[in-house]
Motif scaffolding. Structure first.
Motif, PDB file in Angstrom:
ATOM      1  N   LYS A 134      -0.786  -0.372  13.809  1.00  0.00           N
ATOM      2  CA  LYS A 134       0.004  -1.065  13.536  1.00  0.00           C
ATOM      3  C   LYS A 134       1.116  -1.581  14.271  1.00  0.00           C
ATOM      4  O   LYS A 134       1.242  -2.812  14.353  1.00  0.00           O
ATOM      5  N   THR A 156       0.874  -1.163   0.099  1.00  0.00           N
ATOM      6  CA  THR A 156      -0.121  -0.041   0.151  1.00  0.00           C
ATOM      7  C   THR A 156       0.977   1.202   0.039  1.00  0.00           C
ATOM      8  O   THR A 156       0.788   2.119  -0.694  1.00  0.00           O
ATOM      9  N   LEU A 157       1.910   1.130   0.772  1.00  0.00           N
ATOM     10  CA  LEU A 157       2.810   2.254   1.055  1.00  0.00           C
ATOM     11  C   LEU A 157       3.576   2.436  -0.313  1.00  0.00           C
ATOM     12  O   LEU A 157       3.895   3.717  -0.866  1.00  0.00           O
ATOM     13  N   TYR A 205     -11.772   0.064  11.549  1.00  0.00           N
ATOM     14  CA  TYR A 205     -13.021   0.673  10.835  1.00  0.00           C
ATOM     15  C   TYR A 205     -14.311   0.784  11.427  1.00  0.00           C
ATOM     16  O   TYR A 205     -15.321   1.105  10.606  1.00  0.00           O
ATOM     17  N   SER A 227      -4.680   4.115  -4.028  1.00  0.00           N
ATOM     18  CA  SER A 227      -4.018   3.130  -3.418  1.00  0.00           C
ATOM     19  C   SER A 227      -3.978   3.280  -1.849  1.00  0.00           C
ATOM     20  O   SER A 227      -3.824   2.124  -1.267  1.00  0.00           O
ATOM     21  N   ASN A 253     -10.337  -4.439   5.760  1.00  0.00           N
ATOM     22  CA  ASN A 253      -9.558  -4.052   4.978  1.00  0.00           C
ATOM     23  C   ASN A 253      -8.678  -5.163   4.226  1.00  0.00           C
ATOM     24  O   ASN A 253      -8.166  -5.837   5.170  1.00  0.00           O
ATOM     25  N   GLY A 310      -5.194   3.658   1.771  1.00  0.00           N
ATOM     26  CA  GLY A 310      -6.459   3.753   2.747  1.00  0.00           C
ATOM     27  C   GLY A 310      -6.074   5.132   3.722  1.00  0.00           C
ATOM     28  O   GLY A 310      -5.751   4.591   5.092  1.00  0.00           O
ATOM     29  N   LYS A 331      -8.767   6.104  11.108  1.00  0.00           N
ATOM     30  CA  LYS A 331      -9.671   5.959  10.136  1.00  0.00           C
ATOM     31  C   LYS A 331     -10.928   6.639  10.585  1.00  0.00           C
ATOM     32  O   LYS A 331     -11.442   7.807  10.063  1.00  0.00           O
TER      33      LYS A 331
HETATM   34  N1  GLU Z   1      -4.196   0.912   6.152  1.00  0.00           N
HETATM   35  C1  GLU Z   1      -4.056   1.901   5.072  1.00  0.00           C
HETATM   36  C2  GLU Z   1      -3.962   1.091   3.812  1.00  0.00           C
HETATM   37  O1  GLU Z   1      -4.257  -0.225   3.906  1.00  0.00           O
HETATM   38  C3  GLU Z   1      -2.675   2.547   5.192  1.00  0.00           C
HETATM   39  C4  GLU Z   1      -1.153   2.287   4.762  1.00  0.00           C
HETATM   40  C5  GLU Z   1      -0.811   1.330   5.601  1.00  0.00           C
HETATM   41  O2  GLU Z   1      -0.519   1.652   6.529  1.00  0.00           O
HETATM   42  O3  GLU Z   1      -0.314   0.276   4.992  1.00  0.00           O
HETATM   43  O4  GLU Z   1      -3.654   1.552   2.881  1.00  0.00           O
END
Ligand code: GLU
Ligand code: PMP
Length: 401
Positions: free
Chosen positions: A105, A20-21, A211, A41, A179, A43, A241
């Motif tokens: 996280k 995602t990052l 969420y 892309s 997610n 979240g 979120k």
């Molecule tokens: N949780 C979000 C995502 O899935 C943020 C990005 C991340 O922390 O991985 O996009």
């Protein structure tokens, strides 16, 4: 003396970059080159943090909340979280069972470090959030996916869950709302899981409810509220979120006391308490009017409807009807084998690369989330951007034969 010993550890060599990052970074890089990229892309809610929460942080800074806090969190925040668990979720976690961290996280990382020995298994409902897999691995654990695709509304059956549990299973890990799929597990479905888990008292449950407030069904159920698993459930949540506070780095969990103590010990050696003024603002967020959150949820619901109806007009895209979070996760396996004459779409990674390079729309491949037939689109973007992005996708996908 020279040695051929690698500089980087095996641990980091085995770790995948967060997909995602990575996609968010690629979008930034293409934008810097002058391309008009629409990134769907990441979240991350596109709304600003509500004013009253920002005011609380300014006030905290003025009041001198600029120092270390207790590792597990300021007493007023752990108390507010304990009350929130009771009020919203019917869960009884005392303040001393709460640990506040630098984002959910880190909460999940602490848990994996605290609970996993090499070879211990973690049953991960799939599709899963990308970091679950890597954090479990990083902690020496073995992720065991229990998979349900779009035809099952991405909800594995209780029988599938039961079949995945072994003597080595330490805990089951999932998110609801989910997610990447947006799926919300309802009361009956969670109760059925609780029944299964009630028969395996060595198995804990890590329920990621970050969420919670972005749920269009109007009922959020916490699996920890069922008596079969009440004493073995760790409930994870955060501010990113529901209050649009991604950059504040504030997450938390309620857990059996010995697990909370273990996570606090780890955090005390690694990062200490979360930022003091973020915590002060977090306490206010939990105790004040939910109007701004309700407004965000309503905006997300409208966008979900727009995105679903536009995607339904593109042949070969099969979506479910997600009831929460801000993602759609359509199956695009109908495109596999198709080509524009130059590239052939073999899988979801190729599909996302094609959409990025031809339409400048950033998605994330489902392979990062355990379903290589799908892609994830985050509709945490303006209606205008969403409409434009899906129009562009329609155009470039129409060129594939
Ligand atoms: N949780 C979000 C995502 O899935 C943020 C990005 C991340 O922390 O991985 O996009
Ligand atoms: N769990 C899930 C399911 C998520 O989508 C995210 C998003 N980043 C997190 C945990 C981590 O959130 P935080 O920003 O609080 O670390």
């Amino acid at each position: 003396m020279t040695t051929t010993q690698p500089v980087l550890s095996q641990r980091v060599q085995n770790l995948a970059e967060s997909e995602t990052l990575k996609m968010a970074r690629m979008a930034r890089e293409l934008r810097a080159l002058g391309h008009d990229v629409i990134s769907l892309s990441l979240g991350e809610p596109d709304f600003d943090t509500p004013d009253h929460i920002k005011e609380a942080a300014y006030q905290a800074l003025k009041d001198g909340y600029t120092k270390y806090t207790p590792v597990s969190g300021l007493p007023e925040l752990t108390k507010a979280i304990s009350e929130k668990f009771k009020r919203d979720n019917g869960l009884d976690y005392k303040p001393e069972q709460i640990v506040v961290s630098n984002g959910a996280k880190q909460t999940i990382y602490n848990l994996c470090q605290a609970l996993l020995d090499p070879g211990d298994e973690v049953v991960v409902l799939a599709p899963y959030w990308v970091s679950y897999w890597e954090i479990v691995k990083l902690s020496g654990g073995v992720p065991v996916p229990v998979f349900a695709g779009v035809d099952q509304d991405f909800k594995p059956s209780p029988e599938q869950l039961a079949a995945a549990i072994t003597e080595r299973t330490k805990f089951v890990l999932f998110s609801s709302p989910c997610n990447p799929t947006g799926t919300v597990f309802d009361r009956d479905e969670l109760e059925a899981y609780a029944q299964v888990l009630g028969q395996h008292d060595h198995v804990y449950v890590v329920s990621d409810e970050i969420y919670e407030y972005i749920n269009f069904t109007h009922e959020h159920v916490s699996i920890g509220s069922f008596p079969q698993v009440k004493d073995r459930t760790i409930t994870v949540n955060g501010f990113a979120k529901g209050f649009s506070m991604t950059g504040w780095r504030l997450g938390y969990m309620g857990a059996p006391k010995f697990i909370a103590d273990a996570c606090s010990k780890i955090q005390g050696q690694v990062t200490s308490g979360a930022a003091s003024f973020s915590q002060k603002a977090g306490a206010i967020a939990l105790m004040s009017d939910m109007g701004p959150t309700d407004a965000m949820r309503e905006a997300f619901r409208e966008r979900r409807d727009i995105v679903l109806s536009m995607l339904a007009e593109i042949p070969g895209i099969k979506a479910n009807h997600p009831d929460g979070a801000f993602y759609v996760f359509p199956d695009i396996s109908a495109y596999f084998g198709k080509t524009n004459g130059q590239v052939v779409i073999q899988n979801a990674d190729d599909f996302c690369d094609y959409v990025m390079t031809e339409a400048y729309v950033g998605l994330v491949s489902g392979s990062a989330f355990g379903d290589p037939n799908c892609f994830r689109l985050s509709y945490a973007a303006s209606e205008e951007q969403l409409r434009e992005a899906i129009r562009r996708m329609q155009d470039v996908l129409g060129r594939l034969r």
